[in-house]
Design an enzyme around this catalytic site. Sequence first.
Site, PDB file in Angstrom:
ATOM      1  N   ASN A   1     -19.836  -2.424-111.661  1.00  0.00           N
ATOM      2  CA  ASN A   1     -20.947  -2.270-110.445  1.00  0.00           C
ATOM      3  C   ASN A   1     -20.697  -3.008-109.152  1.00  0.00           C
ATOM      4  O   ASN A   1     -21.152  -2.634-108.053  1.00  0.00           O
ATOM      5  CB  ASN A   1     -22.158  -2.897-111.046  1.00  0.00           C
ATOM      6  CG  ASN A   1     -23.470  -3.057-110.054  1.00  0.00           C
ATOM      7  OD1 ASN A   1     -23.543  -1.778-109.412  1.00  0.00           O
ATOM      8  ND2 ASN A   1     -23.457  -4.174-109.449  1.00  0.00           N
TER       9      ASN A   1
ATOM     10  N   TYR B   1     -15.223   2.770 -97.123  1.00  0.00           N
ATOM     11  CA  TYR B   1     -16.236   2.742 -98.279  1.00  0.00           C
ATOM     12  C   TYR B   1     -16.442   3.933 -99.087  1.00  0.00           C
ATOM     13  O   TYR B   1     -16.421   4.211-100.089  1.00  0.00           O
ATOM     14  CB  TYR B   1     -17.596   2.261 -97.650  1.00  0.00           C
ATOM     15  CG  TYR B   1     -18.615   1.920 -98.756  1.00  0.00           C
ATOM     16  CD1 TYR B   1     -18.657   1.234 -99.912  1.00  0.00           C
ATOM     17  CD2 TYR B   1     -20.071   3.029 -98.685  1.00  0.00           C
ATOM     18  CE1 TYR B   1     -19.782   1.013-100.720  1.00  0.00           C
ATOM     19  CE2 TYR B   1     -20.947   2.595 -99.569  1.00  0.00           C
ATOM     20  CZ  TYR B   1     -20.482   1.910-100.717  1.00  0.00           C
ATOM     21  OH  TYR B   1     -21.624   1.832-101.791  1.00  0.00           O
TER      22      TYR B   1
ATOM     23  N   LYS C   1     -15.187   5.083-103.129  1.00  0.00           N
ATOM     24  CA  LYS C   1     -16.273   5.860-104.189  1.00  0.00           C
ATOM     25  C   LYS C   1     -15.721   6.941-104.422  1.00  0.00           C
ATOM     26  O   LYS C   1     -15.977   7.431-105.766  1.00  0.00           O
ATOM     27  CB  LYS C   1     -17.586   5.737-103.603  1.00  0.00           C
ATOM     28  CG  LYS C   1     -18.229   4.509-103.097  1.00  0.00           C
ATOM     29  CD  LYS C   1     -18.406   3.408-104.422  1.00  0.00           C
ATOM     30  CE  LYS C   1     -19.213   2.232-104.340  1.00  0.00           C
ATOM     31  NZ  LYS C   1     -19.182   1.409-105.443  1.00  0.00           N
TER      32      LYS C   1
HETATM   33  P1  NAD Z   1     -25.371  -6.299-103.540  1.00  0.00           P
HETATM   34  O1  NAD Z   1     -24.559  -7.013-102.423  1.00  0.00           O
HETATM   35  O2  NAD Z   1     -26.730  -6.700-103.456  1.00  0.00           O
HETATM   36  O3  NAD Z   1     -24.564  -6.726-104.972  1.00  0.00           O
HETATM   37  C1  NAD Z   1     -23.287  -6.766-105.025  1.00  0.00           C
HETATM   38  C2  NAD Z   1     -22.658  -7.495-106.044  1.00  0.00           C
HETATM   39  O4  NAD Z   1     -21.252  -7.315-106.222  1.00  0.00           O
HETATM   40  C3  NAD Z   1     -22.815  -8.794-106.302  1.00  0.00           C
HETATM   41  O5  NAD Z   1     -23.447  -9.140-107.613  1.00  0.00           O
HETATM   42  C4  NAD Z   1     -21.670  -9.447-105.948  1.00  0.00           C
HETATM   43  O6  NAD Z   1     -21.448 -10.780-106.607  1.00  0.00           O
HETATM   44  C5  NAD Z   1     -20.682  -8.508-106.385  1.00  0.00           C
HETATM   45  N1  NAD Z   1     -19.452  -8.845-105.720  1.00  0.00           N
HETATM   46  C6  NAD Z   1     -19.403  -8.337-104.403  1.00  0.00           C
HETATM   47  N2  NAD Z   1     -18.067  -8.722-103.944  1.00  0.00           N
HETATM   48  C7  NAD Z   1     -17.575  -9.165-104.948  1.00  0.00           C
HETATM   49  C8  NAD Z   1     -16.284  -9.769-105.424  1.00  0.00           C
HETATM   50  N3  NAD Z   1     -15.226 -10.011-104.484  1.00  0.00           N
HETATM   51  N4  NAD Z   1     -15.808 -10.210-106.548  1.00  0.00           N
HETATM   52  C9  NAD Z   1     -16.833  -9.928-107.580  1.00  0.00           C
HETATM   53  N5  NAD Z   1     -18.188  -9.485-107.343  1.00  0.00           N
HETATM   54  C10 NAD Z   1     -18.445  -9.272-105.995  1.00  0.00           C
HETATM   55  O7  NAD Z   1     -25.157  -4.862-103.582  1.00  0.00           O
HETATM   56  P2  NAD Z   1     -25.826  -3.677-104.446  1.00  0.00           P
HETATM   57  O8  NAD Z   1     -26.359  -2.933-103.302  1.00  0.00           O
HETATM   58  O9  NAD Z   1     -26.658  -4.123-105.473  1.00  0.00           O
HETATM   59  O10 NAD Z   1     -24.425  -2.911-104.722  1.00  0.00           O
HETATM   60  C11 NAD Z   1     -24.061  -2.750-105.992  1.00  0.00           C
HETATM   61  C12 NAD Z   1     -23.471  -1.414-106.237  1.00  0.00           C
HETATM   62  O11 NAD Z   1     -24.049  -0.479-105.790  1.00  0.00           O
HETATM   63  C13 NAD Z   1     -22.027  -1.518-105.281  1.00  0.00           C
HETATM   64  O12 NAD Z   1     -20.875  -1.004-105.914  1.00  0.00           O
HETATM   65  C14 NAD Z   1     -22.399  -0.682-104.187  1.00  0.00           C
HETATM   66  O13 NAD Z   1     -21.256   0.033-103.495  1.00  0.00           O
HETATM   67  C15 NAD Z   1     -23.256   0.259-104.796  1.00  0.00           C
HETATM   68  N6  NAD Z   1     -24.175   1.010-104.013  1.00  0.00           N
HETATM   69  C16 NAD Z   1     -25.252   0.506-103.310  1.00  0.00           C
HETATM   70  C17 NAD Z   1     -26.276   1.324-102.714  1.00  0.00           C
HETATM   71  C18 NAD Z   1     -27.429   0.588-101.946  1.00  0.00           C
HETATM   72  O14 NAD Z   1     -27.904   1.421-101.102  1.00  0.00           O
HETATM   73  N7  NAD Z   1     -27.706  -0.547-102.068  1.00  0.00           N
HETATM   74  C19 NAD Z   1     -25.964   2.546-102.448  1.00  0.00           C
HETATM   75  C20 NAD Z   1     -24.766   3.185-103.327  1.00  0.00           C
HETATM   76  C21 NAD Z   1     -24.200   2.554-103.881  1.00  0.00           C
END
Ligand code: NAD
Length: 247
Positions: free
Chosen positions: A90, A155, A159
């Site tokens: 994730n 990005y 994905k």
């Molecule tokens: P967030 O920024 O709240 O959390 C991201 C998580 O990834 C954190 O726990 C962080 O510690 C970890 N992370 C980031 N960089 C890292 C690194 N270099 N090494 C290890 N861990 C790392 O983001 P989120 O929105 O919860 O995103 C989680 C996933 O969901 C991601 O893959 C993101 O691409 C995807 N996503 C998010 C959204 C959105 O709108 N929030 C939409 C589609 C997909």
Amino acid sequence: MLENKVAVITGGTRGIGFETVRLFLKNGARVALFGSREETVNHALSQLKEENSHYEVMGLFPNLSNEEEIKKAFQKVYDTFGQIDILINNAGISSATPLTSYTESELDKIINVNIKSVFLCSKVVVPYMKQIGGGVILNTSSMVSIYGQPSGCMYPASKFAVNGLTKSLARELAPLHIRVNAVAPGITETDMVSALPKEVIEPLIKTIPMGRIGKPMDIANAFLYLASDMASYVTGDILQVDGAARS
Ligand code: NAD
């Protein structure tokens, strides 16, 4: 739904990952959450322990682009919990950088966090799953893996790669009884999104037929279903959880 299961969830310290860790614990799983820093991992662990002191949860912070560190982390999970049934890849970072402003280091960072980590964690977990006769690998994709986005091309490109790994590994690992699926969230209320200005968010909400952005729990519920035996014949799928925001 996950009694007797052990799950590793990367990016488990906040947002979608943290909500998924919490939901899996509530459903009886033992969970290892991976984060990027000791401090944020400890903060997440103490929050969960405060909610329920009986939760069996541990935290680690391996560099997700270093195979040796990942191997050591999975071995620690195995030594602690005795098995690994579920992996959720994730962790991820987003980008809005226009093409001509990308630096090579930003390009490498996105590839490392969003793609290389998925490849390496999946590679490392398979022997543990083989040992117990099967398992589940789930990846966090994104709606931009279907439509692209107007800026920050790496990005969505990352994905698209996650979807490619999902579909290919589903076929490669099916004989080992390992299911591989992805969840493609639409815009979801996490730190990643709260960093965006109101002028960007509000017009986006207007394009979502369900009239709201997603909550981390909407995505965690999809992971719970896919990780559970209710999805026993589902593999190679990219499940869109986006309120029908299909454009
Ligand atoms: P967030 O920024 O709240 O959390 C991201 C998580 O990834 C954190 O726990 C962080 O510690 C970890 N992370 C980031 N960089 C890292 C690194 N270099 N090494 C290890 N861990 C790392 O983001 P989120 O929105 O919860 O995103 C989680 C996933 O969901 C991601 O893959 C993101 O691409 C995807 N996503 C998010 C959204 C959105 O709108 N929030 C939409 C589609 C997909």
